[in-house]
Design a protein around this motif. Structure first.
Motif, PDB file in Angstrom:
ATOM      1  N   LYS A 232       0.865  -1.182   0.000  1.00 26.06           N
ATOM      2  CA  LYS A 232       0.000   0.000   0.000  1.00 26.06           C
ATOM      3  C   LYS A 232       0.898   1.227   0.000  1.00 26.06           C
ATOM      4  N   LEU A 234       1.415   5.571  -0.275  1.00 30.84           N
ATOM      5  CA  LEU A 234       0.993   6.976  -0.323  1.00 30.84           C
ATOM      6  C   LEU A 234       2.044   7.740  -1.111  1.00 30.84           C
ATOM      7  N   HIS A 263      -3.609  -0.481  -3.699  1.00 29.86           N
ATOM      8  CA  HIS A 263      -3.873   0.597  -2.753  1.00 29.86           C
ATOM      9  C   HIS A 263      -2.849   1.691  -2.964  1.00 29.86           C
ATOM     10  N   TYR A 298      -4.917   6.534   6.842  1.00 29.52           N
ATOM     11  CA  TYR A 298      -4.119   5.466   6.249  1.00 29.52           C
ATOM     12  C   TYR A 298      -3.200   4.866   7.298  1.00 29.52           C
ATOM     13  N   TYR A 302       1.286   1.636   5.464  1.00 31.86           N
ATOM     14  CA  TYR A 302       1.434   2.263   4.153  1.00 31.86           C
ATOM     15  C   TYR A 302       2.891   2.685   3.968  1.00 31.86           C
ATOM     16  N   TYR A 343       4.527   6.646   9.960  1.00 35.54           N
ATOM     17  CA  TYR A 343       4.796   5.602   8.968  1.00 35.54           C
ATOM     18  C   TYR A 343       6.201   5.037   9.128  1.00 35.54           C
TER      19      TYR A 343
END
Lengths: 391, 281
Positions: A232, A234, A263, A298, A302, A343
């Motif tokens: 996934k 971003l 994603h 999220y 991610y 993250y």
């Protein structure tokens, strides 16, 4: 034999091994390439280089190594011309040419003159109008123009001023230069790990049947973990300002990325990360998303990828109110740290060539913030970045 | 025995050298290049040019290396044992030969094409290291070793979707089919469409390279698309003037469907045409 060439290649960064050198020897023994430097070039390339990204390095190393050798060509050829060559030579001349040779005092004299000059001359020579060499207007030499000239060396079938390896056709395949969509796809595919993790949850029909058969007919059920794409992502793109020359490269990366992940969310920012980002660049002023919302929405697994040149005034990173576009209550640095806490895997891909990073203060600052996880926008840089993300 | 290209296939000097070196030294030849530059066709032409039989092994994402060697059909054996078939006594009846076995067992030298090796799992090339190197493998079920009678000429193609492991690369010769330049392209067209008029080729090539030069195309047209397009143009008997007429209002080349495979690319072209028209005003 060829050991220096081999080391020259290794020094130039072409990953060649002993085994391949031995292959090359074997081929030479079998006369795969014999007495022709073009053949030898093609053969050694097919033998020693296993990836087109190294072709350019190979070309350069080859050129450097065989330049001196080629200079010998003229001398060696010059030692041969004798009576048997002379008749061949005369056959190739038109009546006009022959008449012109007469004007210089006949072929004998021309050759005599040629040998004399060859003896006077110690070095390889290019251009000019007296010495023997290439590209000049003296009657002796190669690739030049003079109707009465003797051409030294074979009339190669390539017959081009530039040798094949001097053309450096494969320059843009080298992995340390910038890339197009095709290359990016390879690197991004690294990210797409079909992680067969987790509990076994799918009946493997083929395996069940075959192991039941092996089991003499007693049912033996086999399960496999469900195959799913675990990645996934971003994406944050820097738009506007100093980034504009790089927009095209970014677009390519972006369009490549689109097809790779299930994603994937993308956001835009300007210069540096502040309290809000936006999804649609056209409506950037009225449709903004709070960065806090992004971080809450999220989950922490991610992977975050920034694409930007990180070239700005240092104030834009460290000072509240430093943004060039709006008043920011908190410094960009603070927001970046928050994101880094949320993250686990964050990288920054920078289109600015790596060797120029140290000349821009804000790039080093951003790189420090990211703990060195900044990668150049080249195939190699992407590969390193992706392999860090998928670790 | 030298490969010189065939009447249907134009082989450049470096490609010829690569093929001949691989044949002489009995090494697998790995071919890479843009899609549509004739990688798969090369194997067919090498087989034809050298007068050898061609065995093709097309790789899919689910292909396992073992399938190229042999497969043991345990299910039919179980069924046969329940039916009391005599065959069941001999396990060799249930061994299905794969393409590599077929190539190794052939009585004369053959050409083996392993097509699109990059489609398979990353372990696939690694599983074939010894087999390609020694040209032999062991059948566990029957305890026999299969050794190549004549080392086949192996041609492997890759579309670069995955990086191949180093150990595998070291055992292969490598050639990258570069996108053909104008002269080579003309030769290729001559070979495929000898009847086409010189003029049409000239015009078509210009349009073709123009289209290729448009920045931002998702899929640039390649050689095979050019040939298809020319076929269409000939079939349709489009007069040269239409091609030549670089009228911006008709910036889309005729029968563009053969050249551009992507809807977005067609849109891009239309948009460029529109912008051009606006500038003209």
């Amino acid at each position: 034999m060829l050991v220096n060439f081999f080391h020259g290649l290794r020094d130039a960064g072409v990953p060649v091994t002993t085994r391949e050198l031995l292959d090359l020897m074997e081929g030479l023994k079998q006369h795969v390439a014999f007495g022709n430097i073009d053949d030898f070039y093609f053969f050694s390339r097919t033998c020693l280089v296993k990836d087109e990204k190294y072709f350019d390095r190979f070309d350069r190393a080859f050129g450097a190594h065989f330049k001196e050798l080629e200079a010998l060509d003229d001398i060696i050829e010059a030692l041969i011309p004798d009576d048997w060559l002379r008749s061949e030579f005369m056959k190739n001349l038109s009546e006009e040419d022959k008449a012109k040779i007469e004007s210089l005092g006949g072929l004998e004299k021309l050759i005599e003159e040629f040998k004399k000059r060859l003896e006077e001359q110690q070095k390889r020579h290019e251009g000019g109008n007296k010495w023997i060499g290439t590209g000049g207007t003296s009657p002796f030499g190669q690739e030049g123009y003079h109707p009465e000239g003797i051409r030294v060396g074979p009339n190669g079938k390539n017959n081009k001023a530039v040798k094949v390896w001097d053309k450096r056709d494969f320059k843009n395949l080298d992995d340390s230069v910038e890339l197009g969509t095709r290359n990016i796809k390879v690197a991004l595919r690294r990210l797409r790990k079909f992680a067969r993790t987790g509990a076994a949850d799918e009946l493997d029909l083929d395996d069940t049947i075959s192991s039941t058969a092996r089991n003499a007919g007693l049912l033996d059920i086999k399960m496999v973990p469900e195959r799913h794409n675990a990645v996934k992502v971003l994406l944050f793109f820097d738009v506007g300002g100093s980034m504009d020359p790089h927009v095209k490269v970014c677009e390519e990366l972006f369009s490549a990325a689109r097809t790779e992940f299930k994603h994937m969310e993308n956001f835009y920012f300007h210069n540096f990360l502040y309290e809000s980002v936006w999804r649609n660049n056209v409506r950037r002023h009225n449709e903004r998303t709070d960065l806090l919302d992004v971080m809450h929405k999220y989950s922490h697994d991610y992977k975050v990828v920034f694409v930007g040149d990180a070239s700005m005034s240092p104030y834009e990173i460290v000072q509240p109110g430093g943004s060039v576009e709006h008043w920011n209550d908190e410094a960009g640095e603070v927001w970046m740290r928050r994101l880094l806490e949320t993250y686990e895997k964050v990288i920054w891909i920078n289109p600015v060539p790596e060797n120029e990073w140290e000349y821009t203060q804000s790039i080093s600052m951003t790189n420090q913030l990211l703990e060195g996880k900044m990668y150049p926008l080249t195939l190699k840089g992407l590969e390193e970045g992706m392999s860090y993300l998928s670790k | 025995m030298k490969f010189e290209g065939t009447e249907r296939y134009v082989a450049t000097d470096d490609l010829r050298m690569a093929v001949n070196a691989a044949v002489a030294l009995e090494r697998p030849l790995l071919i890479k290049g843009e899609p549509g530059t004739g990688k798969t066709m090369l194997a067919e032409e090498v087989a034809q040019g050298l007068g050898k039989r061609l065995i093709q092994w097309h790789i899919k994402s689910t292909t396992k290396a073992q399938q190229g060697l042999y497969e043991y059909d345990a299910v039919s054996r179980l069924r046969d044992s329940q039916l009391g078939d005599e065959k069941v006594q001999d396990i060799a009846n249930y061994i299905k030969k794969g393409k590599l076995w077929e190539a190794f067992a052939a009585d004369e030298q053959v050409v083996l094409l392993i097509d699109e090796v990059d489609k398979a799992d990353i372990e696939f090339p690694n599983d074939l290291l010894v087999e390609l190197d020694k040209m032999e493998f062991f059948v566990y079920e029957t305890g026999e070793t299969i050794k190549a009678k004549h080392r086949p000429i192996i041609i492997i193609t890759s579309n670069n979707e995955k990086e191949l492991p180093d150990a595998f690369l070291r055992r292969c010769f490598f050639h990258f089919i570069n996108f053909p330049d104008r002269d080579t392209m003309r030769e290729i067209i001559d070979v495929h469409h000898p009847k086409i008029t010189e003029e049409l080729v000239q015009e078509a090539l210009e349009v073709f390279f123009d289209v290729r030069a448009i920045p931002g195309l998702k899929k640039k047209p390649s050689t095979s698309e050019l040939i298809d397009w020319l076929k269409l143009l000939m079939a349709d008997d489009i007069p040269d003037e239409i091609l030549k007429e670089r009228d911006p209002t008709k910036a889309i080349p005729p029968l563009y469907g053969a050249l551009l495979k992507n809807e977005q690319d067609v849109h891009l072209l239309e948009r460029l045409a529109f912008m051009h028209r606006r500038e003209m005003r």
